[in-house]
Design a protein around this motif. Sequence first.
Motif, mmCIF file in Angstrom:
data_model
loop_
_atom_site.group_PDB
_atom_site.id
_atom_site.type_symbol
_atom_site.label_atom_id
_atom_site.label_comp_id
_atom_site.label_asym_id
_atom_site.label_seq_id
_atom_site.Cartn_x
_atom_site.Cartn_y
_atom_site.Cartn_z
ATOM 1 N N GLU A 101 -17.639 -7.112 34.982
ATOM 2 C CA GLU A 101 -17.865 -7.306 33.545
ATOM 3 C C GLU A 101 -19.269 -6.889 33.130
ATOM 4 O O GLU A 101 -19.453 -6.249 32.091
ATOM 5 C CB GLU A 101 -17.614 -8.767 33.148
ATOM 6 N N ALA A 102 -20.271 -7.247 33.917
ATOM 7 C CA ALA A 102 -21.649 -6.871 33.572
ATOM 8 C C ALA A 102 -21.795 -5.351 33.555
ATOM 9 O O ALA A 102 -22.427 -4.798 32.646
ATOM 10 C CB ALA A 102 -22.633 -7.499 34.551
ATOM 11 N N LEU A 103 -21.198 -4.677 34.516
ATOM 12 C CA LEU A 103 -21.268 -3.214 34.550
ATOM 13 C C LEU A 103 -20.560 -2.610 33.338
ATOM 14 O O LEU A 103 -21.094 -1.706 32.675
ATOM 15 C CB LEU A 103 -20.649 -2.681 35.840
ATOM 16 N N GLU A 104 -19.370 -3.108 33.019
ATOM 17 C CA GLU A 104 -18.612 -2.571 31.885
ATOM 18 C C GLU A 104 -19.337 -2.781 30.559
ATOM 19 O O GLU A 104 -19.302 -1.920 29.689
ATOM 20 C CB GLU A 104 -17.229 -3.232 31.814
ATOM 21 N N GLU A 105 -19.998 -3.926 30.409
ATOM 22 C CA GLU A 105 -20.583 -4.265 29.113
ATOM 23 C C GLU A 105 -22.035 -3.825 28.950
ATOM 24 O O GLU A 105 -22.511 -3.717 27.823
ATOM 25 C CB GLU A 105 -20.453 -5.766 28.852
ATOM 26 N N THR A 106 -22.735 -3.585 30.078
ATOM 27 C CA THR A 106 -24.154 -3.224 29.978
ATOM 28 C C THR A 106 -24.485 -1.879 30.605
ATOM 29 O O THR A 106 -25.606 -1.391 30.427
ATOM 30 C CB THR A 106 -25.043 -4.284 30.657
ATOM 31 N N ALA A 107 -23.561 -1.292 31.369
ATOM 32 C CA ALA A 107 -23.796 -0.059 32.129
ATOM 33 C C ALA A 107 -24.907 -0.256 33.159
ATOM 34 O O ALA A 107 -25.633 0.673 33.508
ATOM 35 C CB ALA A 107 -24.105 1.127 31.202
ATOM 36 N N ARG A 108 -25.055 -1.482 33.630
ATOM 37 C CA ARG A 108 -26.043 -1.826 34.650
ATOM 38 C C ARG A 108 -25.339 -2.535 35.800
ATOM 39 O O ARG A 108 -24.442 -3.351 35.567
ATOM 40 C CB ARG A 108 -27.115 -2.770 34.096
ATOM 41 N N THR A 109 -25.789 -2.253 37.010
ATOM 42 C CA THR A 109 -25.256 -2.954 38.176
ATOM 43 C C THR A 109 -25.867 -4.348 38.230
ATOM 44 O O THR A 109 -27.095 -4.486 38.208
ATOM 45 C CB THR A 109 -25.590 -2.180 39.468
ATOM 46 N N PHE A 110 -25.025 -5.367 38.285
ATOM 47 C CA PHE A 110 -25.462 -6.762 38.331
ATOM 48 C C PHE A 110 -25.345 -7.270 39.760
ATOM 49 O O PHE A 110 -24.321 -7.072 40.413
ATOM 50 C CB PHE A 110 -24.592 -7.612 37.393
ATOM 51 N N VAL A 111 -26.401 -7.932 40.231
ATOM 52 C CA VAL A 111 -26.408 -8.543 41.554
ATOM 53 C C VAL A 111 -26.608 -10.048 41.375
ATOM 54 O O VAL A 111 -27.732 -10.501 41.112
ATOM 55 C CB VAL A 111 -27.517 -7.945 42.445
ATOM 56 N N PRO A 112 -25.521 -10.826 41.483
ATOM 57 C CA PRO A 112 -25.668 -12.277 41.329
ATOM 58 C C PRO A 112 -26.411 -12.871 42.521
ATOM 59 O O PRO A 112 -26.203 -12.444 43.655
ATOM 60 C CB PRO A 112 -24.229 -12.787 41.253
ATOM 61 N N ASP A 113 -27.293 -13.837 42.236
ATOM 62 C CA ASP A 113 -27.994 -14.514 43.318
ATOM 63 C C ASP A 113 -27.857 -16.032 43.246
ATOM 64 O O ASP A 113 -28.392 -16.748 44.079
ATOM 65 C CB ASP A 113 -29.462 -14.103 43.370
ATOM 66 N N ARG A 114 -27.123 -16.510 42.222
ATOM 67 C CA ARG A 114 -26.915 -17.954 42.074
ATOM 68 C C ARG A 114 -25.726 -18.215 41.166
ATOM 69 O O ARG A 114 -25.388 -17.404 40.306
ATOM 70 C CB ARG A 114 -28.143 -18.618 41.488
ATOM 71 N N LEU A 115 -25.123 -19.351 41.384
ATOM 72 C CA LEU A 115 -24.137 -19.877 40.443
ATOM 73 C C LEU A 115 -24.894 -20.801 39.508
ATOM 74 O O LEU A 115 -25.664 -21.660 39.972
ATOM 75 C CB LEU A 115 -23.047 -20.651 41.197
ATOM 76 N N LEU A 116 -24.723 -20.617 38.211
ATOM 77 C CA LEU A 116 -25.387 -21.506 37.248
ATOM 78 C C LEU A 116 -24.556 -22.742 36.972
ATOM 79 O O LEU A 116 -25.083 -23.823 36.781
ATOM 80 C CB LEU A 116 -25.650 -20.770 35.935
ATOM 81 N N GLY A 117 -23.243 -22.572 36.897
ATOM 82 C CA GLY A 117 -22.401 -23.722 36.633
ATOM 83 C C GLY A 117 -21.036 -23.329 36.130
ATOM 84 O O GLY A 117 -20.717 -22.147 35.955
ATOM 85 N N LEU A 118 -20.234 -24.353 35.921
ATOM 86 C CA LEU A 118 -18.895 -24.227 35.352
ATOM 87 C C LEU A 118 -18.938 -24.911 33.996
ATOM 88 O O LEU A 118 -19.427 -26.037 33.879
ATOM 89 C CB LEU A 118 -17.861 -24.908 36.244
ATOM 90 N N TYR A 119 -18.421 -24.244 32.986
ATOM 91 C CA TYR A 119 -18.542 -24.721 31.613
ATOM 92 C C TYR A 119 -17.170 -24.693 30.942
ATOM 93 O O TYR A 119 -16.473 -23.684 31.001
ATOM 94 C CB TYR A 119 -19.493 -23.821 30.822
ATOM 95 N N LEU A 120 -16.809 -25.783 30.294
ATOM 96 C CA LEU A 120 -15.567 -25.851 29.523
ATOM 97 C C LEU A 120 -15.908 -25.897 28.052
ATOM 98 O O LEU A 120 -16.815 -26.633 27.628
ATOM 99 C CB LEU A 120 -14.778 -27.115 29.868
ATOM 100 N N SER A 121 -15.197 -25.112 27.266
ATOM 101 C CA SER A 121 -15.367 -25.173 25.814
ATOM 102 C C SER A 121 -14.048 -24.839 25.142
ATOM 103 O O SER A 121 -13.186 -24.182 25.725
ATOM 104 C CB SER A 121 -16.464 -24.214 25.337
ATOM 105 N N ARG A 122 -13.921 -25.294 23.931
ATOM 106 C CA ARG A 122 -12.709 -25.057 23.145
ATOM 107 C C ARG A 122 -13.090 -24.254 21.914
ATOM 108 O O ARG A 122 -14.111 -24.513 21.276
ATOM 109 C CB ARG A 122 -12.100 -26.397 22.746
ATOM 110 N N PHE A 123 -12.244 -23.294 21.584
ATOM 111 C CA PHE A 123 -12.502 -22.434 20.433
ATOM 112 C C PHE A 123 -11.261 -22.390 19.565
ATOM 113 O O PHE A 123 -10.153 -22.170 20.055
ATOM 114 C CB PHE A 123 -12.870 -21.018 20.899
ATOM 115 N N GLN A 124 -11.454 -22.592 18.277
ATOM 116 C CA GLN A 124 -10.357 -22.477 17.316
ATOM 117 C C GLN A 124 -10.716 -21.386 16.323
ATOM 118 O O GLN A 124 -11.718 -21.473 15.617
ATOM 119 C CB GLN A 124 -10.121 -23.793 16.600
ATOM 120 N N ARG A 125 -9.887 -20.356 16.282
ATOM 121 C CA ARG A 125 -10.093 -19.241 15.359
ATOM 122 C C ARG A 125 -9.468 -19.626 14.018
ATOM 123 O O ARG A 125 -8.257 -19.840 13.933
ATOM 124 C CB ARG A 125 -9.467 -17.966 15.937
#
Length: 162
Positions: free
Chosen positions: A54-78
């Motif tokens: 996803e990072a490559l597709e959206e930024t045209a940059r190679t992303f190298v993850p070095d940490r997990l930040l967390g798991l996040y739940l959210s609800r969205f109503q359009r």
Amino acid sequence: MNERWKPSVTVAAVIERDGRFLLVEEHTPEGLRLNNPAGHLEPGESPEQGVIREALEETARTFVPDRLLGLYLSRFQRLATGEDVTYLRIAYGGTAGETDSTRSLDDGIERTVWMTLDEVRASRDRHRSGLVLRCIEDFAAGRRFPLDTVFADQSLFDPELK
């Protein structure tokens, strides 16, 4: 019989360089919004593979993850359609290379922008969701979990498994 509730799984990259965070400006049904480089996890990929893609597709940059930040739940109503979705976001921090000039940005991505934490905070009304700032705030606070906190079983990659 009620249908089983299934949150939509997304992955997000938080990338910081020289005190600035890389965001994407993307077209949404609500207008032009700022987001972390992020998207839906696809079948047959681990969350770490998904965030790199996803990072490559959206930024045209190679992303190298070095940490997990967390798991996040959210609800969205359009409002326009009544769509009601719960998202489970798996967010990673890491570094990104230089822009690959041979790649174009994903459909719907207008541009990438580098913003300071104060600029990100000041632009809340333009964020795709409240998770944009929350993930960046967690990164800035030094939140860090090992990458192997998220385990992807080999069965995920087996096309013959039924």
